[in-house]
Design a protein around this motif. Structure first.
Motif: not given
Length: 404
Positions: A327-331, A337, A298-299, A325
């Motif tokens: 996927i980790d926002e931090e990645d 974005k 996912p990253s 949605s």
């Protein structure tokens, strides 16, 4: 008293129930040649502690015999008695061979600097010893000192050595050239290798040398040969996809990518590179490949960028929101974005759109295209566009702020 050769026969027959006592019995034999053969036989059958007893005794009788020392040290290392091996070597006569052994022990312990000093001293004692030259070349090679390694590999070739310890010197030299950026030299030395001498790694690295020299058709031919010989060499599929793409042979790139993925559907880099070519040719199979790559990792930024761009260009806003949605926002890359904010905007989900525009702005505040999108969104929702407008005005001489 048992005869040494009787014990050798018993070891071959695996009659070793009383091996410790039997070794003790023959250890005082005056047949030292037979004892040497016994020591070798014991090592051969994994009876290293017993073999070490033989070579320990013989070495103390013949301290000048380097072969005995080699066997003894080999046994001590195998039994993880490194400190004792170093101690034995420390008391051995100072010779180039002893230093070579010491270097090997220290290198196995990851003490490359100490090993290097031992080898340099050995080289001073025996400057024409090609085994020492080879050991230095190998140490430099595995330590990433490619120019130093290349100089010594060239010395070996000049001395008529093309193979040492089953290592192909031309292959090693070609790789040192490749790793140090001398791509013409790498191509030259790889070309000296016969097909029967080349490993799969040699073929792959030869293709890289051709690629770096902009000889792309030659690189493609080498990789094709490699895959004919070793169809499981997965990195060859990845490089071949990129070479075909560079040559605008898109159908060939997609075909070879699919062949590789048929062997390994979890090769995320091949999934993404094949999908990228598919996107270029408007091939609808690209989307599931990119989704699969993101499912695996996912990253994985490149997969996310390609997929988010694809969704935006094709007005697939719900698909974008649904996938990203998960996927980790931090990645997330800031461009992802941005695309996600744009998708939320089109779906009139202003809370999420505003959040992702603000997050993307932190890193894309000098990207004119992003700023235009963000500015239009702020106007659309009646938000404060002063900062974005001012930034656009400083970057885009054609920008004219909207007057309310």
């Amino acid at each position: 008293m048992m005869d040494v050769y009787q014990l050798i026969d018993k070891v071959h027959l695996q009659h070793i129930e009383h091996i410790d006592d039997e070794v003790s019995e023959v250890l005082t034999s005056e047949d030292h040649e037979g004892l040497f053969i016994l020591g070798e036989t014991l090592y051969q059958y994994g009876l290293v502690p017993q073999g070490m007893r033989i070579f320990d005794a013989l070495y103390h009788l013949y301290p000048e015999e380097i072969e005995l020392l080699v066997y003894y040290i080999e046994g001590l290392i195998d039994e993880n008695q490194v400190d004792k091996a170093i101690e034995v070597l420390h008391h051995a006569p100072m010779t180039a061979e002893r230093l070579l052994l010491e270097a090997d022990v220290y290198q196995q312990q990851g003490m490359n600097e100490v090993a290097l000093e031992k080898l340099k001293t050995a080289e001073e004692l025996a400057p024409d010893d090609l085994i020492i030259t080879f050991a230095l070349a190998e140490l430099f090679y595995f330590d990433g000192e490619y120019l130093q390694a290349a100089r010594r590999y060239e010395m070996l070739l000049a001395g008529g050595e093309t193979y040492i310890n089953h290592i192909n010197i031309n292959s090693r030299l070609a790789d040192t050239m490749l790793q140090s950026g001398n791509y013409e030299g790498a191509e030259q030395y790889y070309s000296m290798l016969d097909d029967k001498e080349m490993t799969s790694d040699d073929y792959f690295k030869k293709a890289i040398a051709f690629e770096k020299n902009d000889h792309l058709p030659d690189a493609i031919q080498v990789l094709t040969t490699l895959l004919d010989k070793d169809p499981d060499y997965m990195q060859a599929y990845l490089l071949l996809v990129n070479l075909y793409e560079a040559e605008r042979l898109y159908d060939e790139a997609i075909l070879i990518g699919k062949q590789g993925l048929a062997l390994n559907e979890f090769f995320k880099e091949l999934l993404v590179d094949t999908a990228r070519v598919m996107l270029h040719t408007k091939n609808g199979e690209a989307e599931p490949l990119l989704i699969q790559a993101l499912t695996i990792d996912p990253s994985y930024t490149e997969a996310a960028l390609l997929l988010s761009d694809y969704y935006k260009e094709n007005d697939m806003f719900e698909e974008a929101v649904r996938l990203f949605s998960l996927i980790d926002e931090e990645d997330m890359d800031p461009v992802v974005k941005w695309n996600l904010a744009y998708s939320y905007q089109q779906l009139e989900r202003d809370i999420e759109a505003k959040h992702f525009y603000e997050q993307a702005y932190n890193e894309l505040n000098e990207n004119i295209d992003f700023l235009h999108d963000y500015y239009q969104y702020l106007l659309e929702i009646g938000g404060d566009s002063t900062a974005v407008s001012g930034q656009l005005a400083s970057l885009d001489p054609d920008f004219e702020p909207y007057e309310r």
